[in-house]
Design a protein around this motif. Structure first.
Motif, PDB file in Angstrom:
ATOM      1  N   GLY A 199       0.816  -1.205   0.000  1.00 56.18           N
ATOM      2  CA  GLY A 199       0.000   0.000   0.000  1.00 56.18           C
ATOM      3  C   GLY A 199       0.850   1.255   0.000  1.00 56.18           C
ATOM      4  N   PRO A 200       0.701   2.133  -0.986  1.00 57.83           N
ATOM      5  CA  PRO A 200       1.586   3.299  -1.100  1.00 57.83           C
ATOM      6  C   PRO A 200       1.494   4.272   0.070  1.00 57.83           C
ATOM      7  CG  PRO A 200      -0.207   3.406  -2.704  1.00 57.83           C
ATOM      8  CD  PRO A 200      -0.236   2.036  -2.114  1.00 57.83           C
ATOM      9  N   LEU A 201       0.290   4.491   0.587  1.00 57.96           N
ATOM     10  CA  LEU A 201       0.149   5.391   1.728  1.00 57.96           C
ATOM     11  C   LEU A 201       0.826   4.796   2.956  1.00 57.96           C
ATOM     12  CD1 LEU A 201      -1.075   7.992   2.899  1.00 57.96           C
ATOM     13  CD2 LEU A 201      -3.137   6.674   3.432  1.00 57.96           C
ATOM     14  N   PRO A 231      -4.164   8.206   9.519  1.00 54.45           N
ATOM     15  CA  PRO A 231      -4.835   8.224   8.211  1.00 54.45           C
ATOM     16  C   PRO A 231      -4.773   6.883   7.483  1.00 54.45           C
ATOM     17  CG  PRO A 231      -3.571  10.231   8.505  1.00 54.45           C
ATOM     18  CD  PRO A 231      -3.210   9.329   9.649  1.00 54.45           C
ATOM     19  N   ILE A 232      -3.763   6.069   7.803  1.00 54.92           N
ATOM     20  CA  ILE A 232      -3.672   4.753   7.159  1.00 54.92           C
ATOM     21  C   ILE A 232      -4.889   3.910   7.523  1.00 54.92           C
ATOM     22  CG2 ILE A 232      -2.383   2.575   7.089  1.00 54.92           C
ATOM     23  CD1 ILE A 232       0.168   4.191   7.659  1.00 54.92           C
ATOM     24  N   PHE A 233      -5.263   3.936   8.793  1.00 55.94           N
ATOM     25  CA  PHE A 233      -6.299   3.024   9.281  1.00 55.94           C
ATOM     26  C   PHE A 233      -7.705   3.423   8.854  1.00 55.94           C
ATOM     27  CE2 PHE A 233      -2.611   2.470  11.988  1.00 55.94           C
ATOM     28  CZ  PHE A 233      -2.500   1.084  12.012  1.00 55.94           C
ATOM     29  N   THR A 234      -7.872   4.661   8.392  1.00 55.69           N
ATOM     30  CA  THR A 234      -9.174   5.099   7.887  1.00 55.69           C
ATOM     31  C   THR A 234      -9.157   5.282   6.372  1.00 55.69           C
ATOM     32  OG1 THR A 234      -8.565   7.411   8.328  1.00 55.69           O
ATOM     33  CG2 THR A 234      -9.764   6.229  10.053  1.00 55.69           C
ATOM     34  N   SER A 235      -8.123   4.772   5.721  1.00 52.94           N
ATOM     35  CA  SER A 235      -7.967   4.980   4.278  1.00 52.94           C
ATOM     36  C   SER A 235      -8.735   3.951   3.460  1.00 52.94           C
ATOM     37  CB  SER A 235      -6.486   4.909   3.898  1.00 52.94           C
ATOM     38  OG  SER A 235      -5.988   3.582   4.063  1.00 52.94           O
ATOM     39  N   GLU A 236      -8.971   4.298   2.199  1.00 50.72           N
ATOM     40  CA  GLU A 236      -9.566   3.349   1.261  1.00 50.72           C
ATOM     41  C   GLU A 236      -8.646   2.154   1.057  1.00 50.72           C
ATOM     42  OE1 GLU A 236     -11.117   4.986  -2.400  1.00 50.72           O
ATOM     43  OE2 GLU A 236     -11.457   6.930  -1.438  1.00 50.72           O
ATOM     44  N   ASP A 237      -7.337   2.410   1.085  1.00 53.71           N
ATOM     45  CA  ASP A 237      -6.380   1.315   0.883  1.00 53.71           C
ATOM     46  C   ASP A 237      -6.468   0.275   1.994  1.00 53.71           C
ATOM     47  OD1 ASP A 237      -5.419   2.224  -1.494  1.00 53.71           O
ATOM     48  OD2 ASP A 237      -3.475   2.898  -0.734  1.00 53.71           O
ATOM     49  N   ALA A 238      -6.739   0.710   3.229  1.00 51.30           N
ATOM     50  CA  ALA A 238      -6.847  -0.248   4.337  1.00 51.30           C
ATOM     51  C   ALA A 238      -8.025  -1.195   4.115  1.00 51.30           C
ATOM     52  CB  ALA A 238      -7.003   0.489   5.661  1.00 51.30           C
ATOM     53  N   THR A 243      -9.977  -6.462   2.196  1.00 43.70           N
ATOM     54  CA  THR A 243     -10.910  -7.119   1.275  1.00 43.70           C
ATOM     55  C   THR A 243     -10.174  -8.043   0.310  1.00 43.70           C
ATOM     56  OG1 THR A 243     -12.401  -5.207   1.391  1.00 43.70           O
ATOM     57  CG2 THR A 243     -12.710  -6.728  -0.453  1.00 43.70           C
ATOM     58  N   ALA A 244      -9.068  -7.551  -0.220  1.00 42.08           N
ATOM     59  CA  ALA A 244      -8.284  -8.359  -1.150  1.00 42.08           C
ATOM     60  C   ALA A 244      -7.746  -9.610  -0.474  1.00 42.08           C
ATOM     61  CB  ALA A 244      -7.138  -7.525  -1.723  1.00 42.08           C
ATOM     62  N   PHE A 245      -7.344  -9.479   0.780  1.00 42.04           N
ATOM     63  CA  PHE A 245      -6.856 -10.639   1.527  1.00 42.04           C
ATOM     64  C   PHE A 245      -7.971 -11.679   1.671  1.00 42.04           C
ATOM     65  CE2 PHE A 245      -6.351 -12.878   5.599  1.00 42.04           C
ATOM     66  CZ  PHE A 245      -5.106 -13.458   5.410  1.00 42.04           C
ATOM     67  N   ALA A 246      -9.159 -11.205   2.036  1.00 37.17           N
ATOM     68  CA  ALA A 246     -10.287 -12.127   2.220  1.00 37.17           C
ATOM     69  C   ALA A 246     -10.685 -12.795   0.909  1.00 37.17           C
ATOM     70  CB  ALA A 246     -11.477 -11.377   2.810  1.00 37.17           C
ATOM     71  N   GLU A 247     -10.546 -12.046  -0.194  1.00 40.54           N
ATOM     72  CA  GLU A 247     -10.940 -12.563  -1.509  1.00 40.54           C
ATOM     73  C   GLU A 247      -9.790 -13.262  -2.230  1.00 40.54           C
ATOM     74  OE1 GLU A 247     -12.587  -9.210  -3.550  1.00 40.54           O
ATOM     75  OE2 GLU A 247     -14.385  -9.131  -2.271  1.00 40.54           O
ATOM     76  N   LYS A 248      -8.642 -13.341  -1.558  1.00 38.50           N
ATOM     77  CA  LYS A 248      -7.459 -14.023  -2.102  1.00 38.50           C
ATOM     78  C   LYS A 248      -7.065 -13.498  -3.485  1.00 38.50           C
ATOM     79  CE  LYS A 248      -8.431 -18.247   0.517  1.00 38.50           C
ATOM     80  NZ  LYS A 248      -8.651 -19.707   0.481  1.00 38.50           N
ATOM     81  N   ARG A 249      -6.929 -12.164  -3.554  1.00 32.14           N
ATOM     82  CA  ARG A 249      -6.514 -11.521  -4.798  1.00 32.14           C
ATOM     83  C   ARG A 249      -5.526 -10.405  -4.473  1.00 32.14           C
ATOM     84  NH1 ARG A 249      -8.836  -6.557  -4.820  1.00 32.14           N
ATOM     85  NH2 ARG A 249     -10.817  -6.306  -3.680  1.00 32.14           N
ATOM     86  N   ALA A 250      -4.875  -9.894  -5.505  1.00 35.68           N
ATOM     87  CA  ALA A 250      -3.947  -8.776  -5.305  1.00 35.68           C
ATOM     88  C   ALA A 250      -4.743  -7.495  -5.070  1.00 35.68           C
ATOM     89  CB  ALA A 250      -3.047  -8.615  -6.528  1.00 35.68           C
ATOM     90  N   PRO A 251      -4.304  -6.636  -4.155  1.00 36.31           N
ATOM     91  CA  PRO A 251      -5.019  -5.393  -3.909  1.00 36.31           C
ATOM     92  C   PRO A 251      -4.925  -4.434  -5.088  1.00 36.31           C
ATOM     93  CG  PRO A 251      -3.530  -5.947  -2.102  1.00 36.31           C
ATOM     94  CD  PRO A 251      -3.159  -6.826  -3.249  1.00 36.31           C
ATOM     95  N   ASN A 252      -5.903  -3.582  -5.212  1.00 38.46           N
ATOM     96  CA  ASN A 252      -5.902  -2.506  -6.193  1.00 38.46           C
ATOM     97  C   ASN A 252      -5.751  -1.191  -5.431  1.00 38.46           C
ATOM     98  OD1 ASN A 252      -6.226  -0.918  -8.463  1.00 38.46           O
ATOM     99  ND2 ASN A 252      -8.459  -1.061  -8.462  1.00 38.46           N
TER     100      ASN A 252
END
Length: 256
Positions: A199-201, A231-238, A243-252
């Motif tokens: 995650g870039p942020l 801000p990391i913990f309230t970010s869209e990236d978090a 979600t990506a972890f739960a769905e077993k895919r690479a994050p966007n």
């Protein structure tokens, strides 16, 4: 060689590679190099598509330091607000990796220790030999180096001007990884790719905490850390990361 060719900049896969391109001068830093590096660092921080920077040298040498021929004519390889080599006084906010082949000496070592991570060829040499020329390692060798390696080791390097080899550099924590000669850039690119996948942020703010926390007292460190990282913990990236972890895919990642 024209000033425009003194530094080469390439961007691919979210990684900016900055190459000091004065191999006949062992990539010694003159004013043109400093200005070009500063411009590259500005672009690294301002361009959201670039996530990590790499700095390296052409011709099998990282950097032999300040261009002494230019220095004796009165030229100083300094950019206001950035310092020597357009970098050492104000490194970028995003991660910067040094890919070191050959020598990283004097100002070259000071450029290297301005980076966050170092991948070095197994035959590389490091040192701040300014005292041998009646000069001082004033671009970070005297103030930043003792914060990165044991102070007595830094003192020895500063007062003797002697070189350090890769084995010793690994022992004292001066570099992260040693790789076969000729593969430092490839090693740095692999390291950069690992960072780009995150995650870039989170990466940017994690770097900020580590870079700044050395000046914090025990009483204030938790509060100051929270001010930066919340801000990391309230970010869209978090949310995307979980979600990506739960769905077993690479994050966007969006970086926000």
């Amino acid at each position: 060689m024209t000033d425009e060719q003194a530094v080469l900049v390439d961007v691919a896969n979210g990684v900016m590679t900055v190459t000091l391109n004065r191999p006949k001068a062992k990539n010694a830093v003159n004013k043109a190099v400093a200005v070009a590096v500063a411009a590259a660092m500005d672009e690294l921080d301002s361009n959201d598509a670039i996530r990590v920077g790499i700095i390296t040298g052409a011709g099998g040498t990282f950097c032999a330091g300040m261009d002494l021929k230019a220095f004796v004519t009165g030229e100083l390889p300094i950019v206001e607000g950035r310092g020597f080599a357009g970098l050492v006084e104000a490194p970028p906010q995003k991660p910067l990796i040094a890919a070191v082949e050959g020598f990283a000496l004097a100002g070259g070592l000071e450029v290297m220790i301005s980076c966050d991570l170092v991948v070095a060829a197994d035959n590389a040499k490091f040192g701040i030999p300014e005292v041998k020329r009646g000069l001082a390692a004033a671009a970070g060798g005297l103030v930043r180096l003792p914060r990165q390696i044991p102070p007595r080791v830094a003192m020895e390097l500063a007062l003797t001007g002697d070189f350090m080899d890769v084995e010793r550099a690994i022992q004292v924590g001066l570099i992260n990884r040693a790789v076969p000669a000729g593969t430092a850039l490839a090693g740095a690119q692999a390291l950069a790719a690992t960072i780009v996948a995150n995650g870039p942020l989170a990466v940017k703010l994690s770097k900020q905490v580590i870079a700044e926390s050395g000046e914090w007292s025990a009483q204030e460190m938790w509060q100051k850390q929270q001010e930066i990282v919340m801000p990391i913990f309230t970010s869209e990236d978090a949310i995307e990361g979980a979600t990506a972890f739960a769905e077993k895919r690479a994050p966007n990642w969006k970086g926000k």
